[in-house]
Design a protein around this motif. Structure first.
Motif, PDB file in Angstrom:
ATOM      1  N   GLN A  15       5.955  13.392  10.134  1.00 32.62           N
ATOM      2  CA  GLN A  15       4.787  12.733  11.123  1.00 32.62           C
ATOM      3  C   GLN A  15       3.649  12.277  10.071  1.00 32.62           C
ATOM      4  O   GLN A  15       2.688  11.511  10.610  1.00 32.62           O
ATOM      5  N   PHE A  16       3.689  12.818   8.754  1.00 38.14           N
ATOM      6  CA  PHE A  16       2.444  12.397   7.993  1.00 38.14           C
ATOM      7  C   PHE A  16       3.081  11.159   6.941  1.00 38.14           C
ATOM      8  O   PHE A  16       2.158  10.670   6.167  1.00 38.14           O
ATOM      9  N   ALA A  17       4.370  10.593   7.150  1.00 35.34           N
ATOM     10  CA  ALA A  17       4.865   9.521   6.294  1.00 35.34           C
ATOM     11  C   ALA A  17       4.028   8.294   6.025  1.00 35.34           C
ATOM     12  O   ALA A  17       4.027   7.813   5.007  1.00 35.34           O
ATOM     13  N   GLN A  18       3.302   7.895   7.003  1.00 32.47           N
ATOM     14  CA  GLN A  18       2.745   6.779   7.251  1.00 32.47           C
ATOM     15  C   GLN A  18       1.012   6.726   6.780  1.00 32.47           C
ATOM     16  O   GLN A  18       0.442   5.744   6.560  1.00 32.47           O
ATOM     17  N   ASP A  52      -3.895  10.837   1.214  1.00 32.84           N
ATOM     18  CA  ASP A  52      -4.061  11.733   2.148  1.00 32.84           C
ATOM     19  C   ASP A  52      -2.932  12.739   2.372  1.00 32.84           C
ATOM     20  O   ASP A  52      -3.249  13.985   2.515  1.00 32.84           O
ATOM     21  N   GLY A  53      -1.848  12.173   2.193  1.00 32.53           N
ATOM     22  CA  GLY A  53      -0.459  12.927   2.444  1.00 32.53           C
ATOM     23  C   GLY A  53      -0.466  14.242   1.257  1.00 32.53           C
ATOM     24  O   GLY A  53      -0.437  15.225   1.377  1.00 32.53           O
ATOM     25  N   PRO A 104       0.694  -1.202   0.200  1.00 33.49           N
ATOM     26  CA  PRO A 104      -0.130   0.175   0.045  1.00 33.49           C
ATOM     27  C   PRO A 104       0.842   1.153   0.049  1.00 33.49           C
ATOM     28  O   PRO A 104       1.854   1.353   0.631  1.00 33.49           O
ATOM     29  N   LEU A 105       0.604   2.115  -0.780  1.00 33.84           N
ATOM     30  CA  LEU A 105       1.271   3.400  -1.085  1.00 33.84           C
ATOM     31  C   LEU A 105       1.174   4.238   0.121  1.00 33.84           C
ATOM     32  O   LEU A 105       0.007   4.919   0.157  1.00 33.84           O
ATOM     33  N   ASN A 106       2.036   4.768   0.752  1.00 34.75           N
ATOM     34  CA  ASN A 106       1.907   5.691   1.857  1.00 34.75           C
ATOM     35  C   ASN A 106       2.765   7.021   1.408  1.00 34.75           C
ATOM     36  O   ASN A 106       3.514   7.106   0.351  1.00 34.75           O
TER      37      ASN A 106
END
Length: 133
Positions: A102-105, A110-111, A28-30
């Motif tokens: 903090q948004f890496a995962q 969403d990012g 899954p692409l994070n």
């Protein structure tokens, strides 16, 4: 919506050939992975990563705008006119992603939308002034 993204990425990788298959994510692409792909050096060996990055950005952005329009909602971001080039957008996203680990995962979508909303917020609708006494 994000359930089909890994399958789409894998299908794209298989269709585009071995070079992209080595670059495209199979998990899954994070946000961190998308930042890594978008931050790849623009060399011949990294061209598939750049193509994947730009295709993902364009597709996610157009999808978000279309869904907001159909739902009658204000989009999360409003691009300026003229907007940034693909290279400028990509570089800004990479810089934002590296500055906001903090948004890496979070999911890549969403990012990406979080980045665009922070970078190009939509103007707020004017609210009527309250009667002050």
């Amino acid at each position: 919506m994000t359930r089909w993204l890994p399958a789409a990425a894998l299908a794209l990788a298989c269709a585009a050939g071995p070079a992209l298959a080595q670059t495209a994510p199979t998990q899954p692409l994070n946000t961190a992975t998308l930042v890594e792909l978008c931050g790849a050096a623009p060399t011949m060996s990294e061209a598939p990563a750049t193509a994947f990055c730009r295709g993902f950005i364009i597709g996610a952005g157009q999808h978000h705008q279309a869904v907001a329009r159909v739902a009658g909602q204000q989009p999360a971001f409003c691009m300026p006119n003229p907007g940034p080039t693909h290279q400028e957008f990509q570089a800004a996203f990479v810089a934002w992603g590296r500055a906001n680990p903090q948004f890496a995962q979070e999911s890549a979508v969403d990012g990406l939308i979080r980045f665009a909303a922070a970078t190009w917020p939509c103007p707020q609708a004017a609210t009527p002034a309250r009667n002050r006494r």
